[in-house]
Design a protein around this motif. Structure first.
Motif, PDB file in Angstrom:
ATOM      1  N   ASN A 156       0.688   3.368  -5.874  1.00 34.54           N
ATOM      2  CA  ASN A 156       1.740   2.332  -6.603  1.00 34.54           C
ATOM      3  C   ASN A 156       3.123   3.212  -6.808  1.00 34.54           C
ATOM      4  O   ASN A 156       3.478   3.796  -7.999  1.00 34.54           O
ATOM      5  CB  ASN A 156       0.972   2.151  -8.062  1.00 34.54           C
ATOM      6  CG  ASN A 156       1.835   0.901  -8.559  1.00 34.54           C
ATOM      7  OD1 ASN A 156       2.836   0.436  -8.316  1.00 34.54           O
ATOM      8  ND2 ASN A 156       1.148   0.499  -9.659  1.00 34.54           N
ATOM      9  N   ASN A 157       3.936   2.690  -5.939  1.00 35.11           N
ATOM     10  CA  ASN A 157       5.438   3.534  -5.876  1.00 35.11           C
ATOM     11  C   ASN A 157       6.446   2.577  -5.894  1.00 35.11           C
ATOM     12  O   ASN A 157       7.647   2.973  -6.121  1.00 35.11           O
ATOM     13  CB  ASN A 157       5.488   4.475  -4.635  1.00 35.11           C
ATOM     14  CG  ASN A 157       4.422   5.439  -4.679  1.00 35.11           C
ATOM     15  OD1 ASN A 157       3.928   6.067  -5.565  1.00 35.11           O
ATOM     16  ND2 ASN A 157       4.227   5.907  -3.466  1.00 35.11           N
ATOM     17  N   TYR A 158       6.513   1.356  -5.952  1.00 32.31           N
ATOM     18  CA  TYR A 158       7.342   0.225  -5.677  1.00 32.31           C
ATOM     19  C   TYR A 158       7.305  -0.773  -6.789  1.00 32.31           C
ATOM     20  O   TYR A 158       6.150  -1.180  -7.404  1.00 32.31           O
ATOM     21  CB  TYR A 158       7.317  -0.299  -4.455  1.00 32.31           C
ATOM     22  CG  TYR A 158       7.527   0.773  -3.388  1.00 32.31           C
ATOM     23  CD1 TYR A 158       8.902   1.393  -3.037  1.00 32.31           C
ATOM     24  CD2 TYR A 158       6.211   1.186  -2.789  1.00 32.31           C
ATOM     25  CE1 TYR A 158       8.853   2.501  -2.127  1.00 32.31           C
ATOM     26  CE2 TYR A 158       6.490   2.454  -1.371  1.00 32.31           C
ATOM     27  CZ  TYR A 158       7.660   2.955  -1.367  1.00 32.31           C
ATOM     28  OH  TYR A 158       7.670   3.969  -0.472  1.00 32.31           O
ATOM     29  N   PRO A 159       8.311  -1.299  -7.262  1.00 34.91           N
ATOM     30  CA  PRO A 159       8.545  -2.527  -8.033  1.00 34.91           C
ATOM     31  C   PRO A 159       7.484  -3.685  -7.616  1.00 34.91           C
ATOM     32  O   PRO A 159       6.879  -4.580  -8.291  1.00 34.91           O
ATOM     33  CB  PRO A 159       9.585  -3.079  -8.429  1.00 34.91           C
ATOM     34  CG  PRO A 159      10.563  -1.778  -7.914  1.00 34.91           C
ATOM     35  CD  PRO A 159       9.599  -1.092  -6.849  1.00 34.91           C
ATOM     36  N   HIS A 162       2.371  -2.812   1.627  1.00 32.72           N
ATOM     37  CA  HIS A 162       3.677  -2.188   1.645  1.00 32.72           C
ATOM     38  C   HIS A 162       4.258  -2.788   0.353  1.00 32.72           C
ATOM     39  O   HIS A 162       4.538  -3.794  -0.358  1.00 32.72           O
ATOM     40  CB  HIS A 162       3.987  -2.284   2.941  1.00 32.72           C
ATOM     41  CG  HIS A 162       4.637  -4.090   3.403  1.00 32.72           C
ATOM     42  ND1 HIS A 162       5.784  -4.269   2.694  1.00 32.72           N
ATOM     43  CD2 HIS A 162       3.942  -4.773   3.864  1.00 32.72           C
ATOM     44  CE1 HIS A 162       5.899  -5.594   3.218  1.00 32.72           C
ATOM     45  NE2 HIS A 162       4.727  -5.696   3.973  1.00 32.72           N
ATOM     46  N   GLY A 163       5.499  -1.503   0.273  1.00 29.80           N
ATOM     47  CA  GLY A 163       6.522  -2.048  -0.767  1.00 29.80           C
ATOM     48  C   GLY A 163       7.344  -3.105   0.004  1.00 29.80           C
ATOM     49  O   GLY A 163       7.508  -3.245   0.933  1.00 29.80           O
ATOM     50  N   VAL A 164       8.138  -3.716  -1.067  1.00 37.59           N
ATOM     51  CA  VAL A 164       9.255  -4.667  -0.714  1.00 37.59           C
ATOM     52  C   VAL A 164      10.404  -4.167  -1.125  1.00 37.59           C
ATOM     53  O   VAL A 164      10.542  -4.540  -2.395  1.00 37.59           O
ATOM     54  CB  VAL A 164       8.630  -6.210  -1.085  1.00 37.59           C
ATOM     55  CG1 VAL A 164       9.955  -7.231  -0.874  1.00 37.59           C
ATOM     56  CG2 VAL A 164       7.278  -6.627  -0.719  1.00 37.59           C
ATOM     57  N   THR A 165      11.234  -3.427  -0.486  1.00 41.11           N
ATOM     58  CA  THR A 165      12.229  -2.892  -0.796  1.00 41.11           C
ATOM     59  C   THR A 165      13.572  -3.689  -0.339  1.00 41.11           C
ATOM     60  O   THR A 165      14.862  -3.191  -0.654  1.00 41.11           O
ATOM     61  CB  THR A 165      12.395  -1.542  -0.613  1.00 41.11           C
ATOM     62  OG1 THR A 165      12.459  -1.391   0.986  1.00 41.11           O
ATOM     63  CG2 THR A 165      11.069  -0.773  -0.940  1.00 41.11           C
ATOM     64  N   GLY A 166      13.591  -4.424   0.649  1.00 37.18           N
ATOM     65  CA  GLY A 166      14.695  -5.122   1.433  1.00 37.18           C
ATOM     66  C   GLY A 166      14.974  -4.334   2.638  1.00 37.18           C
ATOM     67  O   GLY A 166      15.681  -5.118   3.616  1.00 37.18           O
TER      68      GLY A 166
END
Length: 115
Positions: free
Chosen positions: A7-10, A85-89
């Motif tokens: 858990n590393n991303y919003p 996966h993270g969603v960072t753009g």
């Protein structure tokens, strides 16, 4: 070695992969995830979409839902592979360096993210 989700991303996506034989299982897993964890359930794609190597369904969720959803997905995926996966753009990074797997890691078609 397959990287395990952390858990590393919003924001996150989880892509549940399936085929014709596992369609009912994947549909049930995605619907249950939506009901139990209030995650957004995308379409059940019975064709290849984006970089995904198998039919898939996308679950969208945030870091608060992560710690409850991921153990449940691991316990209930019944052999299906799940990309988390993270969603960072940054789509390329999201599907590579920000990505981890439940089950077998599958090769993604990343060409669509290349300049």
């Amino acid at each position: 070695m397959t990287t395990r989700p952390s858990n590393n991303y919003p924001q996150y996506h989880a892509h549940v992969y399936f085929d014709k034989q596992s369609l009912a299982l994947a549909t049930s897993i995605c619907e249950q995830a939506g009901e139990l964890f209030a995650v957004k359930v995308g379409r059940i794609h019975q064709r290849l979409v984006g970089p995904h190597p198998r039919w898939s369904c996308q679950l969208s969720f945030d870091s608060e839902q992560f710690d409850r959803l991921l153990p449940w997905l691991e316990a209930n995926r019944q052999g299906l592979s799940v990309l988390v996966h993270g969603v960072t753009g940054d789509d390329l990074a999201d599907h590579t360096t920000h990505a981890a797997w439940l089950g077998d890691e599958l090769p993604l078609d990343l060409a669509m993210f290349m300049p």
